[in-house]
Design an enzyme around this catalytic site. Structure first.
Site, PDB file in Angstrom:
ATOM      1  CE  LYS A  11      -4.131  -1.971   2.115  1.00 12.44           C
ATOM      2  NZ  LYS A  11      -5.139  -1.864   3.195  1.00 12.44           N
ATOM      3  CG  ASP A  28      -8.279   0.084   2.971  1.00 15.88           C
ATOM      4  OD1 ASP A  28      -9.090  -0.759   2.534  1.00 15.88           O
ATOM      5  OD2 ASP A  28      -7.044  -0.048   2.877  1.00 15.88           O
ATOM      6  CB  ALA A  50      -0.513   2.706  15.247  1.00 15.28           C
ATOM      7  CE1 TYR A  86     -13.113 -10.759   4.766  1.00 17.54           C
ATOM      8  CE2 TYR A  86     -11.850  -8.804   5.313  1.00 17.54           C
ATOM      9  CZ  TYR A  86     -12.110  -9.862   4.476  1.00 17.54           C
ATOM     10  OH  TYR A  86     -11.357 -10.044   3.337  1.00 17.54           O
TER      11      TYR A  86
END
Length: 286
Positions: free
Chosen positions: A77, A113, A138, A231
């Site tokens: 990312k 996100d 974090a 999830y």
């Protein structure tokens, strides 16, 4: 027959260990519902024997093959940013990209996100007290959830991480972006939990390979709201314990679905049916 009914589209997900991802199924099911022949590929660095250093080649290959875009996940990312032409403001502020749109020879970086967490929160905890919250974690996900919570109007956020430096760095990054809020790294979790209205959990704890609770269960008071990002499984040990103690809870499904909703919109230029995507996700996760 409309143009949409004969449209086709290619997209993909770049990351490591992504074979269990539900993102491809969500995109392709929504594409099918809108009459799009949607081909969504998993580009798993582990299976390819590749790393972040291979991003230039993988991006160029996706462009050559006519991809509309790519989702980006761990560990790419941040690493993908130098290879993009433009960044949306949120992606620039967060220093992370999870969605790359490929259009007319240019690469546009976005971050859905944070919006995914914010939208799931708005829908799942509409009456949450936003006076104060504690966040655990974090890392990349924690950056997005913290940004989202502050965007929703959270007045005070205290961040804890096993690496204290990461929590401090996150607080330093977010404070100037949200000058009306207080953002700090925490050092006394029991004390902060007593004063918090909510808890945001943004670590892997609770996943199948990282079972257990991320904090002492005794710190969960019935007045708290608890928002989870994990999830898989949808009901983590944290959510189960929080519900048992009377807390209002939000599972990680909302963030998973709504980041995909945002990416689908960017890739296709069409408005996705969020309720339909959420229903498909719930069907897959039982």
């Amino acid at each position: 027959m409309t143009e949409t009914l004969v449209r086709s589209l290619k997209a993909g997900l770049i990351g490591t260990g992504i074979q269990a991802s539900l993102t491809p199924a969500m995109h392709m099911a929504e594409g099918a519902a809108q009459g799009i022949r949607y081909d969504y590929e998993l580009i798993d660095l582990n299976l390819l024997g590749a790393s972040e250093k291979d991003l230039p080649r993988l991006l160029a290959d996706a462009e050559r093959r006519g991809f509309a875009g790519l989702n980006i996940t761990h560990p790419c990312k941040q690493a993908v940013i130098p290879y993009l032409d433009e960044l949306a403001s949120e992606a620039r502020q967060l220093g992370a990209v999870n969605t790359v749109v490929l259009r007319s020879g240019r690469r546009y970086g976005h971050n859905t996100d944070w919006w995914g967490f914010a939208e799931g929160f708005r829908r799942g905890l509409p009456d949450a007290d936003l006076f104060s919250a504690v966040q655990l974690g974090a890392g990349g996900a924690g950056v997005a959830t913290a940004y989202a919570a502050l965007s929703l109007g959270l007045q005070r956020l205290v961040v804890f991480d096993r690496e204290a430096g990461r929590a401090q760095a996150l607080a330093r990054m977010l404070s100037p972006l949200f000058p009306r809020a207080e953002v700090a790294a925490g050092n006394d979790l029991p004390s902060e939990m007593r004063n918090a209205a909510g808890l945001i959990h943004a670590t892997p704890t609770g996943m199948a390979k990282y079972p257990g609770l991320p904090l002492d269960a005794e710190l969960l008071s019935r007045s708290l709201w608890v928002a989870e990002i994990v999830y898989f499984p949808l009901e983590t040990a944290l959510l189960r314990e929080a519900r048992r103690r009377g807390c209002k809870t939000l599972d990680g499904g909302g963030m998973a679905v709504f980041q995909a909703v945002g990416a689908f919109r960017l890739f296709t230029g069409l408005e996705p049916d969020a309720a339909r995507m959420l229903g498909h996700f719930r069907a897959m996760t039982g």
